[in-house]
Design a protein around this motif. Structure first.
Motif, PDB file in Angstrom:
ATOM      1  N   TYR A   1       0.830  -1.207   0.000  1.00 14.26           N
ATOM      2  CA  TYR A   1       0.000   0.000   0.000  1.00 14.26           C
ATOM      3  C   TYR A   1       0.863   1.256   0.000  1.00 14.26           C
ATOM      4  CZ  TYR A   1      -2.905   3.830   1.545  1.00 14.26           C
ATOM      5  OH  TYR A   1      -3.513   5.051   1.631  1.00 14.26           O
ATOM      6  N   ARG A   2       1.918   1.251   0.805  1.00 12.94           N
ATOM      7  CA  ARG A   2       2.791   2.429   0.878  1.00 12.94           C
ATOM      8  C   ARG A   2       3.379   2.749  -0.495  1.00 12.94           C
ATOM      9  NH1 ARG A   2       7.568   2.440   5.200  1.00 12.94           N
ATOM     10  NH2 ARG A   2       5.801   2.895   6.576  1.00 12.94           N
ATOM     11  N   LYS A   3       3.838   1.723  -1.199  1.00 10.69           N
ATOM     12  CA  LYS A   3       4.439   1.921  -2.523  1.00 10.69           C
ATOM     13  C   LYS A   3       3.417   2.464  -3.518  1.00 10.69           C
ATOM     14  CE  LYS A   3       5.118  -1.678  -5.018  1.00 10.69           C
ATOM     15  NZ  LYS A   3       5.627  -2.992  -5.524  1.00 10.69           N
ATOM     16  N   LEU A   4       2.224   1.873  -3.527  1.00  5.38           N
ATOM     17  CA  LEU A   4       1.197   2.306  -4.471  1.00  5.38           C
ATOM     18  C   LEU A   4       0.641   3.672  -4.124  1.00  5.38           C
ATOM     19  CD1 LEU A   4      -0.670  -1.110  -4.849  1.00  5.38           C
ATOM     20  CD2 LEU A   4       0.788  -0.001  -6.558  1.00  5.38           C
ATOM     21  N   ALA A   5       0.499   3.961  -2.820  1.00  4.12           N
ATOM     22  CA  ALA A   5      -0.033   5.256  -2.405  1.00  4.12           C
ATOM     23  C   ALA A   5       0.904   6.382  -2.815  1.00  4.12           C
ATOM     24  CB  ALA A   5      -0.250   5.274  -0.890  1.00  4.12           C
ATOM     25  N   MET A   6       2.206   6.153  -2.689  1.00  2.00           N
ATOM     26  CA  MET A   6       3.163   7.168  -3.126  1.00  2.00           C
ATOM     27  C   MET A   6       3.124   7.343  -4.649  1.00  2.00           C
ATOM     28  SD  MET A   6       4.566   8.399  -0.423  1.00  2.00           S
ATOM     29  CE  MET A   6       6.070   9.190  -1.001  1.00  2.00           C
ATOM     30  N   LYS A   7       2.860   6.262  -5.360  1.00  2.00           N
ATOM     31  CA  LYS A   7       2.835   6.318  -6.823  1.00  2.00           C
ATOM     32  C   LYS A   7       1.622   7.080  -7.349  1.00  2.00           C
ATOM     33  CE  LYS A   7       2.769   3.277 -10.896  1.00  2.00           C
ATOM     34  NZ  LYS A   7       2.799   1.854 -11.352  1.00  2.00           N
ATOM     35  N   TYR A   8       0.455   6.842  -6.726  1.00  2.00           N
ATOM     36  CA  TYR A   8      -0.783   7.429  -7.236  1.00  2.00           C
ATOM     37  C   TYR A   8      -1.287   8.615  -6.411  1.00  2.00           C
ATOM     38  CZ  TYR A   8      -1.049   3.247 -10.154  1.00  2.00           C
ATOM     39  OH  TYR A   8      -0.774   2.252 -11.058  1.00  2.00           O
ATOM     40  N   HIS A   9      -0.466   9.112  -5.516  1.00  2.00           N
ATOM     41  CA  HIS A   9      -0.894  10.222  -4.665  1.00  2.00           C
ATOM     42  C   HIS A   9      -1.285  11.420  -5.529  1.00  2.00           C
ATOM     43  CE1 HIS A   9      -0.810  13.434  -1.689  1.00  2.00           C
ATOM     44  NE2 HIS A   9      -0.871  12.491  -0.766  1.00  2.00           N
TER      45      HIS A   9
ATOM     46  N   LYS B   1      -7.621   5.778  -8.740  1.00  2.00           N
ATOM     47  CA  LYS B   1      -6.797   4.634  -8.341  1.00  2.00           C
ATOM     48  C   LYS B   1      -6.387   4.758  -6.881  1.00  2.00           C
ATOM     49  CE  LYS B   1      -4.100   0.988  -9.294  1.00  2.00           C
ATOM     50  NZ  LYS B   1      -4.589  -0.316  -9.779  1.00  2.00           N
ATOM     51  N   PHE B   2      -6.046   5.972  -6.484  1.00  2.00           N
ATOM     52  CA  PHE B   2      -5.624   6.197  -5.110  1.00  2.00           C
ATOM     53  C   PHE B   2      -6.772   5.895  -4.135  1.00  2.00           C
ATOM     54  CE2 PHE B   2      -4.982   8.853  -1.369  1.00  2.00           C
ATOM     55  CZ  PHE B   2      -3.713   8.450  -0.980  1.00  2.00           C
ATOM     56  N   LYS B   3      -7.977   6.361  -4.482  1.00  2.00           N
ATOM     57  CA  LYS B   3      -9.139   6.075  -3.640  1.00  2.00           C
ATOM     58  C   LYS B   3      -9.381   4.566  -3.533  1.00  2.00           C
ATOM     59  CE  LYS B   3     -11.765  10.367  -4.363  1.00  2.00           C
ATOM     60  NZ  LYS B   3     -13.045  10.940  -4.845  1.00  2.00           N
ATOM     61  N   ALA B   4      -9.206   3.874  -4.650  1.00  2.00           N
ATOM     62  CA  ALA B   4      -9.475   2.433  -4.670  1.00  2.00           C
ATOM     63  C   ALA B   4      -8.477   1.661  -3.798  1.00  2.00           C
ATOM     64  CB  ALA B   4      -9.444   1.912  -6.106  1.00  2.00           C
ATOM     65  N   ILE B   5      -7.184   1.985  -3.922  1.00  2.00           N
ATOM     66  CA  ILE B   5      -6.202   1.250  -3.126  1.00  2.00           C
ATOM     67  C   ILE B   5      -6.319   1.615  -1.641  1.00  2.00           C
ATOM     68  CG2 ILE B   5      -4.595   0.976  -5.042  1.00  2.00           C
ATOM     69  CD1 ILE B   5      -2.949   3.248  -3.922  1.00  2.00           C
ATOM     70  N   SER B   6      -6.739   2.847  -1.351  1.00  2.00           N
ATOM     71  CA  SER B   6      -6.946   3.235   0.044  1.00  2.00           C
ATOM     72  C   SER B   6      -8.122   2.483   0.646  1.00  2.00           C
ATOM     73  CB  SER B   6      -7.174   4.745   0.148  1.00  2.00           C
ATOM     74  OG  SER B   6      -6.044   5.465  -0.274  1.00  2.00           O
ATOM     75  N   GLU B   7      -9.171   2.307  -0.151  1.00  2.00           N
ATOM     76  CA  GLU B   7     -10.335   1.533   0.292  1.00  2.00           C
ATOM     77  C   GLU B   7      -9.939   0.073   0.524  1.00  2.00           C
ATOM     78  OE1 GLU B   7     -14.466  -0.137  -1.640  1.00  2.00           O
ATOM     79  OE2 GLU B   7     -13.818   1.896  -2.171  1.00  2.00           O
TER      80      GLU B   7
ATOM     81  N   PHE C   1      -3.552   7.101   5.509  1.00  2.00           N
ATOM     82  CA  PHE C   1      -2.268   7.606   5.055  1.00  2.00           C
ATOM     83  C   PHE C   1      -1.397   8.035   6.227  1.00  2.00           C
ATOM     84  CE2 PHE C   1       0.600  10.557   2.928  1.00  2.00           C
ATOM     85  CZ  PHE C   1       0.967   9.793   1.833  1.00  2.00           C
ATOM     86  N   GLU C   2      -2.021   8.686   7.218  1.00  2.00           N
ATOM     87  CA  GLU C   2      -1.254   9.148   8.378  1.00  2.00           C
ATOM     88  C   GLU C   2      -0.723   7.975   9.191  1.00  2.00           C
ATOM     89  OE1 GLU C   2      -1.914  11.889  12.364  1.00  2.00           O
ATOM     90  OE2 GLU C   2      -3.191  12.169  10.620  1.00  2.00           O
ATOM     91  N   SER C   3      -1.524   6.880   9.292  1.00  2.00           N
ATOM     92  CA  SER C   3      -1.068   5.736  10.079  1.00  2.00           C
ATOM     93  C   SER C   3       0.092   5.019   9.409  1.00  2.00           C
ATOM     94  CB  SER C   3      -2.231   4.740  10.285  1.00  2.00           C
ATOM     95  OG  SER C   3      -2.589   4.134   9.062  1.00  2.00           O
ATOM     96  N   VAL C   4       0.119   5.028   8.075  1.00  2.00           N
ATOM     97  CA  VAL C   4       1.179   4.336   7.352  1.00  2.00           C
ATOM     98  C   VAL C   4       2.415   5.207   7.204  1.00  2.00           C
ATOM     99  CG1 VAL C   4       1.807   3.252   5.157  1.00  2.00           C
ATOM    100  CG2 VAL C   4      -0.477   2.924   6.103  1.00  2.00           C
ATOM    101  N   PHE C   5       2.221   6.498   6.928  1.00  2.00           N
ATOM    102  CA  PHE C   5       3.342   7.393   6.668  1.00  2.00           C
ATOM    103  C   PHE C   5       3.607   8.341   7.817  1.00  2.00           C
ATOM    104  CE2 PHE C   5       1.607   6.184   2.580  1.00  2.00           C
ATOM    105  CZ  PHE C   5       2.739   5.787   1.893  1.00  2.00           C
ATOM    106  N   GLY C   6       3.148   7.970   9.011  1.00  2.00           N
ATOM    107  CA  GLY C   6       3.292   8.856  10.169  1.00  2.00           C
ATOM    108  C   GLY C   6       4.722   9.218  10.468  1.00  2.00           C
TER     109      GLY C   6
END
Length: 374
Positions: A26-34, A47-53, A97-102
Motif C-alpha cells: 500500500y505504501r508503494k502504491l499510495a506514493m505512486k498514485y498520490h 486509483k488512489f481512492k481504490a487502493i486506500s479503500e 495515510f497518516e497511520s502508514v506514513f506517520g
C-alpha cells in the motif's frame, strides 16, 4: 453496472499476504498514485481512492475475514467499510495515510499537546585502572553544561511576566494545512513549536530559559565494570529550553592496561615464568591478586611451557551480581642462559640419562640438579 476490482489485485499482493506485506505494498502504491504527484489526473485520483479503500479493509483482521468469505457483498447494505464518498472518504483516507506514513509526517500526533524540547544528552569519557574496576571507585567530575536560568527560573520570560499561548497554533506547537486529499502537519512558524510566545524575553538567557554553567558531579563506579561500560545519570545533561526536561549524562568507562593481568569478561589472565627445575620437579608459585591477597598456584611435576592453571573465584567480580570469575595463569618455563660449572656438569649428567648412557636414581639426580640450579 460497476465492476468491482478485487482488493488483493488492487494492492498487487497474494491472498495469503501478511500484514507487513499489505502495508508495504500500500505504501508503494499510495506514493505512486498520490494526487499531489499526479495533479489533475482523474485516473490517479480514482486509483488512489481504490487502493486506500482496499487497504482500509485488508488491514483490519475482521474486515479482511469477512471480505475473504463474502467478497464486496460483505460491505454492501450498511455492512461497513465500503466506499461512501463525500467528506467521509477524505477522513478515512487521511487516517490511513497518516497511520502508514506517520514517521514521515512528524509522527502523526493527532490531537496531542505541544512537544517539549528535551535537552540534549551528553557524553563523558573516563579512564579507570583495573584495580578501580575490581574494587569499585568513587570520584568527582566537573563538566560545562547548560542549566536552568537563575533569573527567570527556566521560563525564558522577564521576571514578573510570563509567556502567552500562541494564537497561531492555539498552543499546540503545530499547524495543519490541506494538500490535496490530506492534512499535512507542520511546526508552527510563529512560536517555532513551543506553543507559547514570549513578549518580554529574559535578558539573562535571551528567552531560552537556560544558561551555560559549570557543575561538579559525584560518580559512583560499581565493582566489576568493564571497558565500554556506560553509566547513565538521568537529568544531568543539557537543560531543556523554557523549562523542558533536561537530557541525560552518559559516562563511558575505559580501563587502562595492567602490567600483569589481561581481562576477558570476569576472567583474569596472567603470564608467570617458572624455572626449569620447578617445571620438572613440581612446586608452587605465588601470584599477587587484585584483591590484595597472594594466590598460591601449585605446579605439577613435568609441567610444560604454555600450560594454563585455573584458580577458581580469583578473577573479577560479577557486575551487579554475586561471585567472581577465575584467575588463569599461563606458565612459561624459563631456560637458563648462564650456567656455573657445577650446573653444566649436572645437566650433562641429565642428558646422558636421556640417551641411556647412564641411569642414575632419578630422585637423587633431580634433587642435586634442583639444588644446583636454585
Amino acid at each position: 453496472m460497476t465492476t468491482e476490482v478485487d482488493y488483493y489485485e488492487l494492492l498487487e499482493i497474494e491472498r495469503t499476504a501478511d500484514d507487513a506485506t499489505i502495508k508495504s505494498s500500500y505504501r508503494k502504491l499510495a506514493m505512486k498514485y498520490h494526487p499531489d504527484k499526479n495533479a489533475g489526473c482523474k485516473d490517479s485520483e480514482a486509483k488512489f481512492k481504490a487502493i486506500s479503500e482496499a487497504y482500509d479493509c485488508l488491514k483490519d483482521p475482521q474486515k479482511r475475514a469477512a471480505y475473504d468469505r463474502f467478497g464486496h457483498a460483505a460491505f454492501q447494505n450498511g455492512g461497513g467499510g465500503g466506499h461512501h464518498g463525500g467528506q467521509g472518504d477524505f477522513g478515512a483516507f487521511s487516517d490511513i495515510f497518516e497511520s502508514v506514513f506517520g514517521e514521515f509526517m512528524g509522527g502523526g500526533a493527532r490531537g496531542g499537546g505541544r512537544p517539549q524540547r528535551r535537552g540534549a544528552d551528553l557524553r563523558y569519557d573516563m579512564e579507570i585502572s583495573l584495580e578501580q574496576a575490581f574494587h569499585g571507585h568513587s570520584t568527582d567530575i566537573t563538566i560545562d553544561v547548560s542549566g536552568p536560568c537563575d533569573s527567570c527560573h527556566g521560563s525564558g520570560a522577564t521576571p514578573g511576566t510570563k509567556a502567552k499561548t500562541c494564537t497561531t497554533c492555539a498552543g499546540h506547537g503545530k499547524v495543519r494545512a490541506q494538500q490535496g486529499f490530506f492534512m499535512v502537519e507542520r511546526t508552527c512558524p510563529a512560536c517555532h513549536g513551543a506553543g507559547e510566545v514570549i513578549a518580554e524575553p529574559c535578558r539573562t538567557c535571551r528567552g531560552e530559559g537556560r544558561t551555560d554553567k559549570t557543575k561538579t558531579l559525584k560518580i559512583e563506579i560499581p565493582p566489576g565494570v568493564d571497558e565500554g561500560t556506560r553509566i547513565r545519570l538521568t537529568g544531568e545533561g543539557e537543560a531543556g529550553a523554557r523549562g523542558a526536561p533536561a537530557g541525560d549524562l552518559y559516562i563511558f568507562l575505559h580501563v587502562t592496561r595492567h602490567s600483569l593481568y589481561e581481562r576477558q569478561g570476569t576472567t583474569l589472565y596472567a603470564n608467570a615464568p617458572i624455572s626449569f627445575t620447578t617445571a620438572a620437579l613440581g612446586g608452587e608459585i605465588r601470584i599477587p591478586g587484585l584483591d590484595g591477597e597472594e594466590h598460591v598456584i601449585k605446579i605439577h611435576a613435568g609441567t610444560q611451557s604454555g600450560r594454563e592453571m585455573r584458580h577458581r573465584g580469583a578473577g573479577m567480580p560479577v557486575l551487579q551480581g554475586r561471585g567472581r570469575g577465575d584467575l588463569v595463569v599461563r606458565l612459561e618455563v624459563e631456560t637458563p642462559t648462564k650456567l656455573s660449572g657445577r650446573q653444566r656438569e649436572l645437566l650433562e649428567e641429565f642428558r646422558k640419562t636421556e640417551t641411556g648412557e647412564e641411569c642414575p636414581q632419578s630422585s637423587g639426580f633431580f634433587a642435586k640438579l634442583k639444588a644446583a640450579l636454585g
